[in-house]
Design a protein around this motif. Structure first.
Motif, PDB file in Angstrom:
ATOM      1  N   ILE A  57       0.838  -1.209   0.000  1.00 32.00           N
ATOM      2  CA  ILE A  57       0.000   0.000   0.000  1.00 32.00           C
ATOM      3  C   ILE A  57       0.865   1.249   0.000  1.00 32.00           C
ATOM      4  N   HIS A  58       1.915   1.239   0.808  1.00 31.83           N
ATOM      5  CA  HIS A  58       2.815   2.402   0.872  1.00 31.83           C
ATOM      6  C   HIS A  58       3.439   2.685  -0.492  1.00 31.83           C
ATOM      7  N   TYR A 115      -9.185   2.373  -4.467  1.00 31.95           N
ATOM      8  CA  TYR A 115      -8.161   1.799  -5.345  1.00 31.95           C
ATOM      9  C   TYR A 115      -8.110   0.284  -5.151  1.00 31.95           C
ATOM     10  N   LYS A 116      -7.830  -0.412  -6.237  1.00 35.35           N
ATOM     11  CA  LYS A 116      -7.665  -1.857  -6.212  1.00 35.35           C
ATOM     12  C   LYS A 116      -6.240  -2.167  -6.642  1.00 35.35           C
ATOM     13  N   ILE A 145      -5.764  -6.054  -2.949  1.00 35.79           N
ATOM     14  CA  ILE A 145      -5.845  -5.133  -1.830  1.00 35.79           C
ATOM     15  C   ILE A 145      -6.812  -4.028  -2.233  1.00 35.79           C
ATOM     16  N   HIS A 146      -7.792  -3.753  -1.403  1.00 36.34           N
ATOM     17  CA  HIS A 146      -8.732  -2.652  -1.649  1.00 36.34           C
ATOM     18  C   HIS A 146      -8.440  -1.548  -0.638  1.00 36.34           C
ATOM     19  N   PHE A 147      -8.203  -0.344  -1.166  1.00 35.99           N
ATOM     20  CA  PHE A 147      -7.774   0.779  -0.330  1.00 35.99           C
ATOM     21  C   PHE A 147      -8.743   1.946  -0.547  1.00 35.99           C
ATOM     22  N   ALA A 158      -8.239  -0.440   4.605  1.00 37.87           N
ATOM     23  CA  ALA A 158      -7.736  -1.434   3.654  1.00 37.87           C
ATOM     24  C   ALA A 158      -8.280  -2.818   3.999  1.00 37.87           C
ATOM     25  N   THR A 159      -8.592  -3.572   2.949  1.00 36.31           N
ATOM     26  CA  THR A 159      -8.890  -4.990   3.066  1.00 36.31           C
ATOM     27  C   THR A 159      -8.035  -5.720   2.040  1.00 36.31           C
ATOM     28  N   PHE A 160      -7.859  -7.037   2.215  1.00 34.23           N
ATOM     29  CA  PHE A 160      -6.995  -7.763   1.285  1.00 34.23           C
ATOM     30  C   PHE A 160      -7.296  -9.256   1.307  1.00 34.23           C
ATOM     31  N   ARG A 161      -6.961  -9.897   0.194  1.00 36.51           N
ATOM     32  CA  ARG A 161      -6.895 -11.352   0.109  1.00 36.51           C
ATOM     33  C   ARG A 161      -5.774 -11.685  -0.850  1.00 36.51           C
TER      34      ARG A 161
END
Length: 229
Positions: A57-58, A115-116, A145-147, A158-161
């Motif tokens: 993400i960074h 953002y994806k 990652i969904h931001f 943020a969420t992620f798989r």
């Protein structure tokens, strides 16, 4: 079957059954042996799995800033990001030591403030606390990652798989990590931009034989395992 060969074989068998079905079969069959992990091992796996998402993400944010500077008059909806251009300046995680090697991100702006993040090339990295080999992190198909940014509250969630492969010395292993949607993570950075972390969320790691374990993170991004398992 080594590396991605098992995944490719099962993918061919499961075409049309759902984009993550093949990965789930690989993990369930030859995945990480969760029953064989100590509490400290689980702490390390959970922390590394959380922190690699933090670093991605960074770097995604740095890429967005660079793209915006290059195209100030264009509506930025999607772009690629080569981790090699940013790994030396990547914000470092506080609770695990991660060394980024390579990878290419595909970032899609799905709305004004969302953002994806996915991968064109796997993110390759080292994390000595869990492996003596190279780790690969893949965000493809339903993995992402969904931001989201909230300008009114100046907050970021943020969420992620994602799907991990560990090319360790003895046996290649696989696992998936998924945030729990009811408790998304808050993305935080310190004022000097020296560290970033994912706070206040929860996630689970899945290994072989359908075994899982979950965790939460503190306000500073440190993994907290449940008191009873």
């Amino acid at each position: 079957m080594k590396k991605w060969s098992l995944l490719a074989f099962i993918s061919a068998l499961l075409m049309g059954c759902g984009s993550n079905d093949a990965e789930d079969v690989v993990v369930d069959t030859v995945g990480l042996d969760i029953d064989g992990l100590s509490t400290q091992d689980k702490q390390h796996y959970a922390q590394v799995s959380t922190d690699i998402n933090t670093l991605i993400i960074h770097i995604g944010g740095q890429c967005f800033d660079a793209e915006s500077e290059r195209n100030p008059d264009m509506e930025l909806t999607g772009f690629n990001c080569n981790i090699a251009n940013y790994k030396d300046s990547a914000s470092q995680a506080q609770y695990s030591s991660i060394s980024l090697i390579s990878g290419e991100l595909a970032i899609t702006r799905t709305s004004l403030n969302t953002y994806k993040i996915q991968t064109n090339d796997n993110v390759k990295f080292h994390a000595a606390s869990i492996s003596d080999g190279t780790l690969n992190y893949r965000l493809e198909d339903d993995n992402a990652i969904h931001f989201t940014e909230n300008e009114e509250t100046d907050s970021h969630t943020a969420t992620f798989r994602g799907f991990f492969r560990d090319d360790k010395t003895l046996d290649v292993t696989y696992w998936t990590v998924e945030s729990i949607s009811s408790t998304p993570f808050s993305y935080e950075e310190d004022t000097n931009n020296q560290h970033s972390w994912l706070a206040g969320g929860s996630a689970k790691l899945s290994g072989k034989d359908g075994k899982t374990f979950d965790w939460t993170t503190s306000t500073t991004g440190e993994v907290v395992l449940p008191l009873t398992e």
